[in-house]
Design a protein around this motif. Structure first.
Motif, PDB file in Angstrom:
ATOM      1  N   LEU A  69      69.282  14.731  65.015  1.00  0.00           N
ATOM      2  CA  LEU A  69      69.954  14.452  63.740  1.00  0.00           C
ATOM      3  C   LEU A  69      69.929  12.991  63.309  1.00  0.00           C
ATOM      4  CD1 LEU A  69      73.043  16.828  64.082  1.00  0.00           C
ATOM      5  CD2 LEU A  69      70.834  17.299  63.003  1.00  0.00           C
ATOM      6  N   ALA A  70      69.214  12.132  64.025  1.00  0.00           N
ATOM      7  CA  ALA A  70      69.083  10.718  63.638  1.00  0.00           C
ATOM      8  C   ALA A  70      67.668  10.483  63.115  1.00  0.00           C
ATOM      9  CB  ALA A  70      69.357   9.809  64.830  1.00  0.00           C
ATOM     10  N   TYR A  71      67.579   9.888  61.913  1.00  0.00           N
ATOM     11  CA  TYR A  71      66.257   9.585  61.354  1.00  0.00           C
ATOM     12  C   TYR A  71      65.545   8.558  62.226  1.00  0.00           C
ATOM     13  CZ  TYR A  71      67.435  12.128  57.147  1.00  0.00           C
ATOM     14  OH  TYR A  71      67.771  13.129  56.272  1.00  0.00           O
ATOM     15  N   VAL A  72      64.244   8.766  62.417  1.00  0.00           N
ATOM     16  CA  VAL A  72      63.426   7.826  63.182  1.00  0.00           C
ATOM     17  C   VAL A  72      62.234   7.410  62.336  1.00  0.00           C
ATOM     18  CG1 VAL A  72      64.089   8.673  65.465  1.00  0.00           C
ATOM     19  CG2 VAL A  72      62.140   9.699  64.318  1.00  0.00           C
ATOM     20  N   ASP A  73      61.799   6.174  62.533  1.00  0.00           N
ATOM     21  CA  ASP A  73      60.603   5.682  61.851  1.00  0.00           C
ATOM     22  C   ASP A  73      59.380   6.064  62.659  1.00  0.00           C
ATOM     23  OD1 ASP A  73      61.971   4.424  59.741  1.00  0.00           O
ATOM     24  OD2 ASP A  73      62.324   2.646  60.962  1.00  0.00           O
ATOM     25  N   ILE A  74      58.324   6.425  61.958  1.00  0.00           N
ATOM     26  CA  ILE A  74      57.054   6.716  62.620  1.00  0.00           C
ATOM     27  C   ILE A  74      56.454   5.371  63.012  1.00  0.00           C
ATOM     28  CG2 ILE A  74      54.822   7.867  62.429  1.00  0.00           C
ATOM     29  CD1 ILE A  74      57.394   9.667  62.044  1.00  0.00           C
ATOM     30  N   PRO A  75      56.175   5.160  64.304  1.00  0.00           N
ATOM     31  CA  PRO A  75      55.655   3.854  64.731  1.00  0.00           C
ATOM     32  C   PRO A  75      54.281   3.560  64.145  1.00  0.00           C
ATOM     33  CG  PRO A  75      56.307   5.215  66.612  1.00  0.00           C
ATOM     34  CD  PRO A  75      56.347   6.087  65.404  1.00  0.00           C
ATOM     35  N   GLU A  76      54.104   2.330  63.706  1.00  0.00           N
ATOM     36  CA  GLU A  76      52.801   1.859  63.258  1.00  0.00           C
ATOM     37  C   GLU A  76      51.981   1.472  64.483  1.00  0.00           C
ATOM     38  OE1 GLU A  76      51.766   1.757  60.060  1.00  0.00           O
ATOM     39  OE2 GLU A  76      53.674   2.583  59.387  1.00  0.00           O
ATOM     40  N   GLU A  77      50.686   1.262  64.271  1.00  0.00           N
ATOM     41  CA  GLU A  77      49.799   0.832  65.361  1.00  0.00           C
ATOM     42  C   GLU A  77      50.364  -0.423  66.009  1.00  0.00           C
ATOM     43  OE1 GLU A  77      47.045   1.750  67.876  1.00  0.00           O
ATOM     44  OE2 GLU A  77      47.202   2.879  66.018  1.00  0.00           O
ATOM     45  N   GLY A  78      50.485  -0.408  67.331  1.00  0.00           N
ATOM     46  CA  GLY A  78      50.970  -1.573  68.066  1.00  0.00           C
ATOM     47  C   GLY A  78      52.476  -1.598  68.255  1.00  0.00           C
TER      48      GLY A  78
END
Length: 94
Positions: A64-73
């Motif tokens: 239930l917590a929003y997460v950011d999609i990791p960028e390269e690196g």
């Protein structure tokens, strides 16, 4: 809606809106642990075209917590046993 508990060693994915249409499922379980980046790869293998059509435009929550999609690196997020992941595509209304 009660989400079914995943089997031991797995996590649950909930699909909404166009993600449900694309996968023809509301929910499924996958083995844990799994990184968020790898999850997108696994889903693309299962459902060809889902990354470009759905995942690249969706919000993701873990427990239930929003997460950011990791960028390269960037450091990746690890999905653990028993976690609940939701794929939430944009929804338009008119």
């Amino acid at each position: 809606m009660t989400t079914p508990k995943p089997p031991p060693g797995h996590f649950t994915i909930l699909y909404f809106a166009s993600a449900t249409s694309f996968t023809a499922k509301n929910v499924e379980s996958l083995p844990a642990p799994l990184s968020l980046k790898k999850l997108f790869d696994v889903l693309e293998e299962r459902y060809k075209g889902i990354k470009d059509s759905v995942l690249d435009h969706s919000l993701v929550t873990i427990n239930l917590a929003y997460v950011d999609i990791p960028e390269e690196g960037e450091e990746d997020v690890i999905i653990k046993e028993g976690d609940e992941v939701a794929i939430i595509p944009p929804v338009s209304s008119g």
